[in-house]
Design a protein around this motif. Sequence first.
Motif, PDB file in Angstrom:
ATOM      1  N   SER A  30      -4.045  -4.682   5.062  1.00 51.59           N
ATOM      2  CA  SER A  30      -4.434  -3.404   4.981  1.00 51.59           C
ATOM      3  C   SER A  30      -3.561  -2.464   6.026  1.00 51.59           C
ATOM      4  O   SER A  30      -3.832  -1.244   5.637  1.00 51.59           O
ATOM      5  N   SER A  31      -3.050  -2.878   7.146  1.00 48.11           N
ATOM      6  CA  SER A  31      -2.533  -2.232   7.982  1.00 48.11           C
ATOM      7  C   SER A  31      -1.099  -2.240   7.929  1.00 48.11           C
ATOM      8  O   SER A  31      -0.286  -1.743   8.956  1.00 48.11           O
ATOM      9  N   SER A  32      -0.386  -2.854   6.805  1.00 48.85           N
ATOM     10  CA  SER A  32       0.982  -3.026   6.701  1.00 48.85           C
ATOM     11  C   SER A  32       1.552  -2.322   5.487  1.00 48.85           C
ATOM     12  O   SER A  32       1.003  -2.138   4.392  1.00 48.85           O
ATOM     13  N   ALA A  50       8.007   1.322  -2.059  1.00 47.43           N
ATOM     14  CA  ALA A  50       7.118   0.934  -0.871  1.00 47.43           C
ATOM     15  C   ALA A  50       5.740   1.766  -0.980  1.00 47.43           C
ATOM     16  O   ALA A  50       5.992   2.921  -1.435  1.00 47.43           O
ATOM     17  N   ILE A  51       4.992   1.117  -0.174  1.00 50.48           N
ATOM     18  CA  ILE A  51       3.694   2.257  -0.061  1.00 50.48           C
ATOM     19  C   ILE A  51       3.310   1.835   1.553  1.00 50.48           C
ATOM     20  O   ILE A  51       3.149   0.848   2.109  1.00 50.48           O
ATOM     21  N   ALA A 101       9.519  -2.787   9.829  1.00 54.46           N
ATOM     22  CA  ALA A 101       9.545  -1.813  10.728  1.00 54.46           C
ATOM     23  C   ALA A 101      10.232  -0.446  10.156  1.00 54.46           C
ATOM     24  O   ALA A 101      10.009   0.763  10.400  1.00 54.46           O
ATOM     25  N   ASN A 102      11.325  -0.841   9.071  1.00 49.57           N
ATOM     26  CA  ASN A 102      11.756   0.303   8.371  1.00 49.57           C
ATOM     27  C   ASN A 102      11.680  -0.224   6.992  1.00 49.57           C
ATOM     28  O   ASN A 102      11.990  -1.078   6.478  1.00 49.57           O
ATOM     29  N   ASN A 105      14.540  -0.972   4.541  1.00 48.89           N
ATOM     30  CA  ASN A 105      15.525  -1.935   4.828  1.00 48.89           C
ATOM     31  C   ASN A 105      14.768  -3.430   4.688  1.00 48.89           C
ATOM     32  O   ASN A 105      13.998  -3.699   5.493  1.00 48.89           O
ATOM     33  N   HIS A 106      15.439  -4.160   3.985  1.00 49.90           N
ATOM     34  CA  HIS A 106      14.744  -5.585   3.531  1.00 49.90           C
ATOM     35  C   HIS A 106      14.731  -6.246   4.784  1.00 49.90           C
ATOM     36  O   HIS A 106      13.947  -7.410   4.969  1.00 49.90           O
ATOM     37  N   TYR A 107      15.663  -6.147   5.695  1.00 50.74           N
ATOM     38  CA  TYR A 107      15.862  -7.073   6.768  1.00 50.74           C
ATOM     39  C   TYR A 107      14.665  -6.972   7.698  1.00 50.74           C
ATOM     40  O   TYR A 107      14.376  -7.916   8.582  1.00 50.74           O
TER      41      TYR A 107
END
Length: 122
Positions: A30-32, A50-51, A101-102, A105-107
Motif C-alpha cells: 500500500s505504500s509502494s 504506473a500508479i 525509485a523511478n 525505469n524498470h531497472y
Amino acid sequence: QVQLVESGGGLVQAGGSLRLSCAASGRTLSSSVMGWFRQAPGKEREFVAAISASGRSTFYGDSVKGRFTISRDAAENTVFLQMNSLKFEDTAVYYCAADAANLYNHYTYKYWGQGTQVTVSS
C-alpha cells in the motif's frame, strides 16, 4: 518476500479489451508505487503505466494513453490494468512490478511478476 502474480492475459481481436490483474502477497504494498511494463520479442522492456502509493496519481506511456487505465485496490493488495481498443502492436508479455525509485525505469523496481501473455490478432 513479496510475490506478484499476474492474470487476465489472453488472445483478443484488435479493438477488443482485456483486464489484467496483479495480486501481491508477502506484505502489503500500500505504500509502494506499482507499475506495468511489457516486452515484445526482440524489443526492450517498455513502460506501460504506473500508479502512486495513494492511487491518486497515474502515469502512462505515450503508446497507451487514452486506451489503458491503471488502478489499485489497497484492501486486496491488487493492481489492475484495463486495456481497451487493443491494437496488434500491444502484443507482448505484460509484467507487473512494485516498489520503484523511478516509476518509469524498470531497472529500479524491486519486485516483479512472472508475466502474462497478451496477443492481439489483427
